[in-house]
Design an enzyme around this catalytic site. Sequence first.
Site, PDB file in Angstrom:
ATOM      1  N   HIS A 134      47.131  -9.225 -20.692  1.00 36.20           N
ATOM      2  CA  HIS A 134      48.568  -9.427 -20.488  1.00 36.20           C
ATOM      3  C   HIS A 134      49.434  -8.779 -21.592  1.00 36.20           C
ATOM      4  O   HIS A 134      49.032  -8.695 -22.755  1.00 36.20           O
ATOM      5  CB  HIS A 134      48.886 -10.934 -20.438  1.00 36.20           C
ATOM      6  CG  HIS A 134      48.588 -11.629 -21.729  1.00 36.20           C
ATOM      7  ND1 HIS A 134      49.514 -11.749 -22.732  1.00 36.20           N
ATOM      8  CD2 HIS A 134      47.453 -12.191 -22.197  1.00 36.20           C
ATOM      9  CE1 HIS A 134      48.983 -12.381 -23.751  1.00 36.20           C
ATOM     10  NE2 HIS A 134      47.721 -12.659 -23.461  1.00 36.20           N
ATOM     11  N   ASP A 192      40.670  26.190 -14.373  1.00 41.01           N
ATOM     12  CA  ASP A 192      40.816  27.458 -15.098  1.00 41.01           C
ATOM     13  C   ASP A 192      39.489  28.140 -15.358  1.00 41.01           C
ATOM     14  O   ASP A 192      39.466  29.294 -15.789  1.00 41.01           O
ATOM     15  CB  ASP A 192      41.573  27.230 -16.414  1.00 41.01           C
ATOM     16  CG  ASP A 192      43.044  26.935 -16.140  1.00 41.01           C
ATOM     17  OD1 ASP A 192      43.481  27.154 -14.984  1.00 41.01           O
ATOM     18  OD2 ASP A 192      43.743  26.482 -17.060  1.00 41.01           O
TER      19      ASP A 192
END
Length: 206
Positions: A135, A33
């Site tokens: 994990h 932009d």
Amino acid sequence: MKELIIIGAGGHGKVVADIAKKNGYKIISFLDDSVQKQLESYSIVGTTDDIDMIHKKDNEVDFFIAIGNNVVREQVFKKFQEKEITFPVLIHPSAIVDETVKIGRGTVVMANAVINVGTTIGKNCIINTGSTVDHDCILEDYVHVSPGVHVAGTVHLGKRTWLGIGSSIINNINICDDVIVGAGTTVINHIDSSGKYVGMPLRRIN
Ligand SMILES: CC(C)(COP(=O)(O)OP(=O)(O)OC[C@H]1O[C@@H](n2cnc3c(N)ncnc32)[C@H](O)[C@@H]1OP(=O)(O)O)[C@@H](O)C(=O)NCCC(=O)NCCS
């Protein structure tokens, strides 16, 4: 021929472009932009207002939002998530991602990152260079894990949370939505109120 348009022509976008090439994209260009932006190796072909038009003209083209700011990345994604636009998952070939890991669309996993067994990563997240997510973690949408961050096992990170470079989160910690953890900070307690947190002991700065 795989083609990708990257939204956001900043430094983060250039790193994403490199990963995209390694994921088989042959044609890569950018939307941004800011009219002043220029890139040495890629063309900037328009602004975010052009996404619809480009997609309608050629719905084979994939898009990737490479905007570092979590809030802005979410805003751009939400404008287009209902359309049948492909926002791929990009994973650098040097990253180690366990086969049980689930990753939402538009997420990038950068070089040398490690994501371990049982972890779920939301949409439009950034798992940055050399970070580890252990994990059974849950990272909600639009999270940014900066370079060199370590997230231990069974951590929950809320939407748009940003872990600053080199920070560490011990295991079994919940951090709510919209938290910024400062560079180098170690988090050893749950954070249940959004805001910026730094230092040891952890303090909220605003
Ligand atoms: C946390 C952070 C966002 C705060 O930025 P800010 O709102 O502009 O805060 P300020 O620089 O005004 O600092 C406010 C206070 O917090 C302290 N502070 C800021 N960041 C800190 C950090 N990481 N560790 C310890 N203290 C910190 C400042 O020393 C200052 O303390 P004081 O009020 O006692 O003087 C920023 O310092 C930070 O760590 N950003 C991470 C950047 C990063 O990871 N970039 C990687 C992009 S891939």
